[in-house]
Design an enzyme around this catalytic site. Structure first.
Site, PDB file in Angstrom:
ATOM      1  N   CYS A 276      77.865  31.876  85.408  1.00 50.52           N
ATOM      2  CA  CYS A 276      76.843  30.818  85.381  1.00 50.52           C
ATOM      3  C   CYS A 276      77.012  29.876  86.572  1.00 50.52           C
ATOM      4  O   CYS A 276      76.835  30.288  87.697  1.00 50.52           O
ATOM      5  CB  CYS A 276      76.898  30.084  84.038  1.00 50.52           C
ATOM      6  SG  CYS A 276      75.368  29.191  83.657  1.00 50.52           S
ATOM      7  N   HIS A 361      76.291  34.488  80.500  1.00 52.13           N
ATOM      8  CA  HIS A 361      77.443  34.052  79.708  1.00 52.13           C
ATOM      9  C   HIS A 361      78.059  35.238  78.973  1.00 52.13           C
ATOM     10  O   HIS A 361      77.641  35.568  77.867  1.00 52.13           O
ATOM     11  CB  HIS A 361      77.023  32.995  78.686  1.00 52.13           C
ATOM     12  CG  HIS A 361      76.826  31.637  79.256  1.00 52.13           C
ATOM     13  ND1 HIS A 361      77.675  30.582  78.985  1.00 52.13           N
ATOM     14  CD2 HIS A 361      75.879  31.151  80.099  1.00 52.13           C
ATOM     15  CE1 HIS A 361      77.256  29.504  79.628  1.00 52.13           C
ATOM     16  NE2 HIS A 361      76.166  29.827  80.312  1.00 52.13           N
ATOM     17  N   GLU A 363      80.772  35.421  77.412  1.00 52.12           N
ATOM     18  CA  GLU A 363      81.466  35.058  76.167  1.00 52.12           C
ATOM     19  C   GLU A 363      80.523  35.079  74.965  1.00 52.12           C
ATOM     20  O   GLU A 363      80.967  35.097  73.815  1.00 52.12           O
ATOM     21  CB  GLU A 363      82.130  33.682  76.312  1.00 52.12           C
ATOM     22  CG  GLU A 363      81.262  32.498  76.005  1.00 52.12           C
ATOM     23  CD  GLU A 363      80.175  32.239  77.036  1.00 52.12           C
ATOM     24  OE1 GLU A 363      79.231  31.496  76.724  1.00 52.12           O
ATOM     25  OE2 GLU A 363      80.265  32.781  78.162  1.00 52.12           O
TER      26      GLU A 363
END
Length: 390
Positions: A276, A361, A363
């Site tokens: 990001c 992202h 995660e």
């Protein structure tokens, strides 16, 4: 919830939406954006990348499973305000500890419900993200529009300094409060990862990092030292890490000259993985540039194509700026991934150095786990560098 207290949302173009108040009694201004995720409002609210923004959820009902003490991605809500079509009158989940209404009220964040979020989202898609004012206090339309127009632009803003940690600290793998173990629904192996026996030390820059990033790094074989955004290259070298991680964060990536300088100095010496805002820091460190997207990518359903493998992943995203692909030509890196909706840059890889980054992202909090193998790629890259293979 106060079922009949009015609230107002005004945009800089003069558009006004009237609805019902929830959360805190307050008047705030920020950039109005929308998120297309169907679930995960708690993670979205606590994502520091939303600092300075008033978030509209496109899902029709929000709040039905309440708030719990585990799924937060930072110390508390970082979004400036919250906009929903319907706030669920019922909160029902075994993990819930309080309602969304009470959570926002406790943290001073106002919300508005019972507005046409489809109309608002279409306006933002057609005309672009706008400055806005949200108020759950008595406020005239004229005053609300004035406050929206007077709010500073997102372009040129350094909000990283408002959300980064104050001092370096270790993200302890043994601390139960960090919830490093994956939550596995009964009867599934969802989210499970095997921790490698050989561990590496990573210096993780906190530009507005989410807790899930540190959790994923721990699960994939890293001991995590978290550094504030203002830490310089010399401070990184003092800790002798095996690798460097660049996190997500809010604001305009072009406004962070002090971060660009640090990353530029670190690129020749360490394996680096950026996501990001961290991806955009790699862009600027290589001498490239970024630009503001019309309405950004925010949601857990963004399709990304890997140009090297042809594989398509569905990713979680939250960003309003993107890399200019022409600006990185002949800068030592190549575009590795693109967004299939608008063909913007979603990934970079350095041609000769162990450096790569993605705009999304991995995660996935909230969102799909298609990109989880990137943490494995990072670990393998660090291992090869330590073994002298790259």
């Amino acid at each position: 919830m106060r079922p009949h207290q009015p609230a107002i949302l005004a945009l800089e173009d003069g558009s006004v939406f009237h609805g019902l108040a929830f959360g805190a009694d307050a008047s705030v201004a920020g950039e109005c954006v929308f998120n297309t995720s169907m679930t995960g409002y708690q993670e979205i609210l606590t994502d520091p990348s939303y600092f300075g923004q008033i978030v509209t959820m496109t899902a029709s009902q929000i709040g039905n499973y309440g708030i719990n003490g585990i799924d937060v991605e930072s110390s508390g809500p970082k979004a400036t305000g919250f906009v929903v079509h319907e706030l669920s009158p019922v909160v029902s989940n075994w993990r819930s500890s309080l309602s969304l209404d009470h959570y926002l009220k406790n943290h001073g964040v106002p919300g508005i419900s019972e507005i046409d979020t489809r109309s608002l989202t279409k306006k933002l898609r057609v005309d672009g993200a706008m400055k806005c004012c949200l108020s759950t206090l008595p406020l005239s339309e004229t005053e609300a529009i004035r406050r929206a127009r007077e709010w500073r632009d997102m372009a040129g803003s350094d909000y990283v300094k408002d959300v980064t940690c104050a001092e370096p600290y270790l993200w302890s793998a043994e601390d139960a409060g960090n919830h490093n173990e994956a939550y596995l629904p009964v009867g599934t192996r969802f989210g499970e990862s095997t921790r490698p026996g050989r561990r590496f030390k990573v210096a993780a820059f906190d530009y507005g990092a989410k807790y899930s990033i540190f959790r994923k790094l721990v699960r994939h074989g890293f001991d995590v030292l978290v550094l504030p955004a203002g830490a310089g290259a010399a401070q990184v070298r003092e800790h002798k890490p095996d690798a460097v991680f660049l996190s997500n964060g809010p604001g305009d990536p072009a406004a962070l000259a002090y971060v660009h300088k640090t990353v530029t100095e670190l690129i020749p010496d360490f394996p680096i993985f950026g996501i990001c805002l961290g991806h955009q820091m790699v862009t600027h460190a290589l001498g490239g540039s970024t630009f503001k997207l019309k309405f950004g990518h925010r949601g857990g359903n963004q399709p990304v194509k890997n140009l090297q493998t042809g594989r398509v992943s569905i990713t979680s995203q939250n960003h309003g700026f993107a890399t200019d692909p022409k600006s990185i030509e002949k800068r030592g890196a190549e575009v590795s991934e693109i967004n299939l909706n608008d063909q913007t840059v979603e990934g970079l890889r350095h041609a000769t150095l162990p450096v790569f980054s993605v705009q999304y992202h991995p995660e996935a909090a909230p969102g799909p786990n298609d990109a989880d193998p990137l943490f494995v790629d990072f670990y393998d890259m660090v291992a090869k560098r330590r073994d002298g293979k790259i």
